[in-house]
Design a protein around this motif. Structure first.
Motif, PDB file in Angstrom:
ATOM      1  N   PRO A  27       0.941  -1.353  -0.144  1.00 12.41           N
ATOM      2  CA  PRO A  27      -0.146   0.021  -0.088  1.00 12.41           C
ATOM      3  C   PRO A  27       0.841   1.135   0.115  1.00 12.41           C
ATOM      4  CG  PRO A  27      -0.170  -1.158   2.201  1.00 12.41           C
ATOM      5  CD  PRO A  27       0.593  -2.014   1.030  1.00 12.41           C
ATOM      6  N   GLU A  28       1.784   1.336   0.563  1.00  6.76           N
ATOM      7  CA  GLU A  28       2.531   2.539   0.907  1.00  6.76           C
ATOM      8  C   GLU A  28       3.499   2.928  -0.463  1.00  6.76           C
ATOM      9  OE1 GLU A  28       2.628   4.829   3.328  1.00  6.76           O
ATOM     10  OE2 GLU A  28       1.177   3.508   4.353  1.00  6.76           O
ATOM     11  N   GLU A  29       3.709   1.650  -1.144  1.00  9.33           N
ATOM     12  CA  GLU A  29       4.590   1.751  -2.408  1.00  9.33           C
ATOM     13  C   GLU A  29       3.539   2.464  -3.586  1.00  9.33           C
ATOM     14  OE1 GLU A  29       4.885  -0.607  -0.326  1.00  9.33           O
ATOM     15  OE2 GLU A  29       7.010  -1.506  -0.438  1.00  9.33           O
ATOM     16  N   ASN A  30       2.327   1.927  -3.566  1.00  8.65           N
ATOM     17  CA  ASN A  30       1.264   2.566  -4.463  1.00  8.65           C
ATOM     18  C   ASN A  30       0.893   3.915  -4.251  1.00  8.65           C
ATOM     19  OD1 ASN A  30      -0.127   0.204  -6.275  1.00  8.65           O
ATOM     20  ND2 ASN A  30       0.490  -0.948  -4.465  1.00  8.65           N
ATOM     21  N   LEU A  31       0.641   4.223  -2.748  1.00  9.20           N
ATOM     22  CA  LEU A  31       0.657   5.755  -2.460  1.00  9.20           C
ATOM     23  C   LEU A  31       1.450   6.406  -2.977  1.00  9.20           C
ATOM     24  CD1 LEU A  31      -1.093   5.375   1.189  1.00  9.20           C
ATOM     25  CD2 LEU A  31      -1.954   6.465  -0.655  1.00  9.20           C
ATOM     26  N   GLY A  32       2.817   6.213  -2.676  1.00  6.29           N
ATOM     27  CA  GLY A  32       4.001   7.001  -3.120  1.00  6.29           C
ATOM     28  C   GLY A  32       4.206   7.169  -4.520  1.00  6.29           C
ATOM     29  N   THR A  33       3.603   6.293  -5.427  1.00  7.11           N
ATOM     30  CA  THR A  33       3.498   6.248  -6.877  1.00  7.11           C
ATOM     31  C   THR A  33       2.395   7.378  -7.281  1.00  7.11           C
ATOM     32  OG1 THR A  33       4.232   4.152  -7.223  1.00  7.11           O
ATOM     33  CG2 THR A  33       3.273   5.146  -9.085  1.00  7.11           C
ATOM     34  N   LEU A  34       1.144   7.053  -6.698  1.00  4.07           N
ATOM     35  CA  LEU A  34       0.160   8.135  -6.804  1.00  4.07           C
ATOM     36  C   LEU A  34       0.362   9.411  -6.475  1.00  4.07           C
ATOM     37  CD1 LEU A  34      -2.778   5.721  -5.734  1.00  4.07           C
ATOM     38  CD2 LEU A  34      -2.490   6.469  -8.127  1.00  4.07           C
ATOM     39  N   ARG A  35       0.992   9.646  -5.475  1.00  6.54           N
ATOM     40  CA  ARG A  35       1.431  10.922  -5.139  1.00  6.54           C
ATOM     41  C   ARG A  35       2.378  11.610  -6.097  1.00  6.54           C
ATOM     42  NH1 ARG A  35       1.612  12.923   0.382  1.00  6.54           N
ATOM     43  NH2 ARG A  35       0.746  11.387   2.013  1.00  6.54           N
ATOM     44  N   GLN A  36       3.270  10.924  -6.618  1.00 10.58           N
ATOM     45  CA  GLN A  36       4.012  11.246  -7.793  1.00 10.58           C
ATOM     46  C   GLN A  36       3.402  11.918  -9.149  1.00 10.58           C
ATOM     47  OE1 GLN A  36       7.191   8.221  -8.409  1.00 10.58           O
ATOM     48  NE2 GLN A  36       8.230   9.039  -6.426  1.00 10.58           N
ATOM     49  N   LEU A  37       2.413  11.083  -9.422  1.00 10.82           N
ATOM     50  CA  LEU A  37       1.705  10.836 -10.638  1.00 10.82           C
ATOM     51  C   LEU A  37       0.393  11.681 -10.865  1.00 10.82           C
ATOM     52  CD1 LEU A  37       2.057   7.191 -11.807  1.00 10.82           C
ATOM     53  CD2 LEU A  37       3.531   9.245 -12.752  1.00 10.82           C
ATOM     54  N   LEU A  38      -0.310  11.999  -9.723  1.00  9.77           N
ATOM     55  CA  LEU A  38      -1.492  12.870  -9.847  1.00  9.77           C
ATOM     56  C   LEU A  38      -1.259  14.366  -9.514  1.00  9.77           C
ATOM     57  CD1 LEU A  38      -4.239  10.450  -8.022  1.00  9.77           C
ATOM     58  CD2 LEU A  38      -3.617  10.718 -10.448  1.00  9.77           C
ATOM     59  N   PRO A  39      -1.676  15.004 -10.295  1.00  9.37           N
ATOM     60  CA  PRO A  39      -1.310  16.426 -10.177  1.00  9.37           C
ATOM     61  C   PRO A  39      -2.256  17.173  -9.291  1.00  9.37           C
ATOM     62  CG  PRO A  39      -2.700  16.087 -12.169  1.00  9.37           C
ATOM     63  CD  PRO A  39      -2.361  14.978 -11.555  1.00  9.37           C
ATOM     64  N   ALA A  40      -2.274  16.828  -8.124  1.00  5.91           N
ATOM     65  CA  ALA A  40      -3.293  17.416  -7.239  1.00  5.91           C
ATOM     66  C   ALA A  40      -2.931  17.039  -5.929  1.00  5.91           C
ATOM     67  CB  ALA A  40      -4.604  17.113  -7.500  1.00  5.91           C
ATOM     68  N   PRO A  41      -3.497  17.779  -4.772  1.00  5.00           N
ATOM     69  CA  PRO A  41      -3.078  17.478  -3.215  1.00  5.00           C
ATOM     70  C   PRO A  41      -3.784  16.578  -2.925  1.00  5.00           C
ATOM     71  CG  PRO A  41      -4.237  19.333  -3.343  1.00  5.00           C
ATOM     72  CD  PRO A  41      -3.886  19.187  -4.719  1.00  5.00           C
ATOM     73  N   LEU A  42      -2.958  15.517  -2.147  1.00  2.42           N
ATOM     74  CA  LEU A  42      -3.831  14.139  -1.264  1.00  2.42           C
ATOM     75  C   LEU A  42      -4.561  14.977  -0.138  1.00  2.42           C
ATOM     76  CD1 LEU A  42      -4.181  11.146  -0.937  1.00  2.42           C
ATOM     77  CD2 LEU A  42      -1.938  11.229   0.245  1.00  2.42           C
ATOM     78  N   LEU A  43      -5.818  14.921  -0.078  1.00  2.00           N
ATOM     79  CA  LEU A  43      -6.485  15.267   0.987  1.00  2.00           C
ATOM     80  C   LEU A  43      -6.814  14.361   2.184  1.00  2.00           C
ATOM     81  CD1 LEU A  43      -9.803  16.592  -1.420  1.00  2.00           C
ATOM     82  CD2 LEU A  43      -7.684  17.750  -0.517  1.00  2.00           C
ATOM     83  N   GLY A  44      -6.181  13.084   1.986  1.00  2.00           N
ATOM     84  CA  GLY A  44      -6.334  12.215   3.209  1.00  2.00           C
ATOM     85  C   GLY A  44      -6.534  10.519   2.709  1.00  2.00           C
ATOM     86  N   VAL A  45      -5.909   9.940   3.636  1.00  2.00           N
ATOM     87  CA  VAL A  45      -5.934   8.485   3.404  1.00  2.00           C
ATOM     88  C   VAL A  45      -6.862   7.882   4.093  1.00  2.00           C
ATOM     89  CG1 VAL A  45      -4.482   6.400   3.224  1.00  2.00           C
ATOM     90  CG2 VAL A  45      -3.551   8.621   2.541  1.00  2.00           C
ATOM     91  N   MET A  46      -7.798   7.079   3.965  1.00  2.00           N
ATOM     92  CA  MET A  46      -8.863   6.237   4.743  1.00  2.00           C
ATOM     93  C   MET A  46      -8.688   5.128   4.710  1.00  2.00           C
ATOM     94  SD  MET A  46     -11.971   8.941   3.525  1.00  2.00           S
ATOM     95  CE  MET A  46     -13.163   7.649   4.093  1.00  2.00           C
ATOM     96  N   PRO A  47      -8.081   4.518   6.084  1.00  2.00           N
ATOM     97  CA  PRO A  47      -8.079   3.025   6.049  1.00  2.00           C
ATOM     98  C   PRO A  47      -9.103   2.259   5.982  1.00  2.00           C
ATOM     99  CG  PRO A  47      -7.990   4.220   8.252  1.00  2.00           C
ATOM    100  CD  PRO A  47      -7.947   5.231   7.226  1.00  2.00           C
ATOM    101  N   PHE A  48      -9.163   0.819   5.670  1.00  2.00           N
ATOM    102  CA  PHE A  48     -10.522   0.243   5.690  1.00  2.00           C
ATOM    103  C   PHE A  48     -11.025   0.088   7.057  1.00  2.00           C
ATOM    104  CE2 PHE A  48     -12.217  -4.056   6.572  1.00  2.00           C
ATOM    105  CZ  PHE A  48     -13.189  -3.985   5.503  1.00  2.00           C
ATOM    106  N   ASP A  49     -12.440   0.255   6.751  1.00  2.00           N
ATOM    107  CA  ASP A  49     -13.204   0.249   8.168  1.00  2.00           C
ATOM    108  C   ASP A  49     -14.420  -0.379   7.866  1.00  2.00           C
ATOM    109  OD1 ASP A  49     -14.950   0.918  10.450  1.00  2.00           O
ATOM    110  OD2 ASP A  49     -14.932   2.952   9.860  1.00  2.00           O
ATOM    111  N   GLU A  50     -14.643  -1.656   8.462  1.00  2.00           N
ATOM    112  CA  GLU A  50     -15.645  -2.594   8.123  1.00  2.00           C
ATOM    113  C   GLU A  50     -16.913  -1.834   8.434  1.00  2.00           C
ATOM    114  OE1 GLU A  50     -16.887  -7.183   8.866  1.00  2.00           O
ATOM    115  OE2 GLU A  50     -15.264  -6.402   9.953  1.00  2.00           O
ATOM    116  N   ALA A  51     -16.954  -0.914   9.321  1.00  2.00           N
ATOM    117  CA  ALA A  51     -18.075  -0.326   9.768  1.00  2.00           C
ATOM    118  C   ALA A  51     -18.416   0.971   9.035  1.00  2.00           C
ATOM    119  CB  ALA A  51     -18.032   0.026  11.250  1.00  2.00           C
ATOM    120  N   ALA A  52     -17.550   1.338   7.945  1.00  4.94           N
ATOM    121  CA  ALA A  52     -17.638   2.625   7.265  1.00  4.94           C
ATOM    122  C   ALA A  52     -18.326   3.890   8.068  1.00  4.94           C
ATOM    123  CB  ALA A  52     -18.699   2.152   6.140  1.00  4.94           C
ATOM    124  N   ASP A  53     -17.621   4.152   9.098  1.00  6.84           N
ATOM    125  CA  ASP A  53     -18.071   5.187   9.905  1.00  6.84           C
ATOM    126  C   ASP A  53     -17.424   6.394   9.492  1.00  6.84           C
ATOM    127  OD1 ASP A  53     -18.527   7.074  11.822  1.00  6.84           O
ATOM    128  OD2 ASP A  53     -18.203   5.922  13.467  1.00  6.84           O
TER     129      ASP A  53
END
Length: 226
Positions: free
Chosen positions: A186-212
């Motif tokens: 996951p961290e490697e994929n996030l790092g690649t997306l940070r490099q390739l997407l021309p916009a700020p990352l607003l947040g990383v939302m971890p898996f939440d079974e309850a979807a709260d």
């Protein structure tokens, strides 16, 4: 008029509603008046009040403005299938201008922030020659991209960002949403997306079974939007 964003996803089932509700809650915590629109929704249930969509109801709960359901979700379709197919079966026409009119009505309610949630991916069809992406183009609003963190997400995210730019719209930010468990590297994929997407990352939302969405709101930084 309210600051308005269109919330798009890299695909269907990537957590657009979860992220939209979390953004609404996050901004409400900062004292903003918020509203949301789900212009078209399939997979609605018949109730005594008419067809209702669970995603639209969640947005109605998360926002601070009190709007009638029909203003939040003006086009409700029963089958849980692609909207344009559900509309054909119901004998209805999906009209971008009508959707834009409803959205502008919400944008003029006095809210500080309005989020318009799409359906499916960026090129979800509405008819033979129209797509849901025509709606943010008609409204001329920037886009927030929800990236479903799973195998293949880099390709989907980059192609979607390119399509948004090709349509003449600004990618205002993106959210990495782990809608499913078990993504490798996951961290490697996030790092690649940070490099390739021309916009700020607003947040990383971890898996939440309850979807709260209220808990997820704490993972977001809306400052680049505001």
């Amino acid at each position: 008029m309210a600051r308005t964003y269109f919330v798009a996803g890299t695909d269907t089932e990537v957590g657009k509603t979860h992220v939209t509700a979390a953004l609404l809650a996050c901004c409400a915590d900062r004292g903003l008046q918020t509203a949301a629109v789900k212009p078209v929704a399939s997979g609605c249930e018949a109730t005594a009040e008419g067809l209702r969509n669970s995603d639209a109801l969640l947005l109605q709960e998360a926002m601070t403005m009190e709007l009638p359901y029909q203003q939040v979700n003006p086009i409700a379709l029963e089958p849980a299938i692609a909207p344009h197919i559900a509309a054909i079966e119901a004998g209805r026409r999906l009209d971008v201008s009508r959707m834009a009119g409803v959205c502008r009505g919400v944008m003029n309610t006095g809210a500080d922030l309005v989020l318009i949630e799409g359906a499916g991916g960026w090129r979800t069809p509405l008819g033979p020659r129209s797509f849901l992406s025509d709606l943010p183009r008609e409204l001329d609003v920037p886009v927030i991209l929800v990236v479903g963190m799973q195998l293949g997400c880099i390709n989907h995210a980059v192609l979607t960002a390119e399509a948004i730019r090709h349509d003449g719209l600004q990618l205002a930010g993106w959210v990495a949403n782990f809608a499913r468990e078990g993504m490798a590297r996951p961290e490697e994929n996030l790092g690649t997306l940070r490099q390739l997407l021309p916009a700020p990352l607003l947040g990383v939302m971890p898996f939440d079974e309850a979807a709260d969405y209220r808990r997820a709101a704490g993972q977001l930084d809306p400052a680049p939007l505001l």
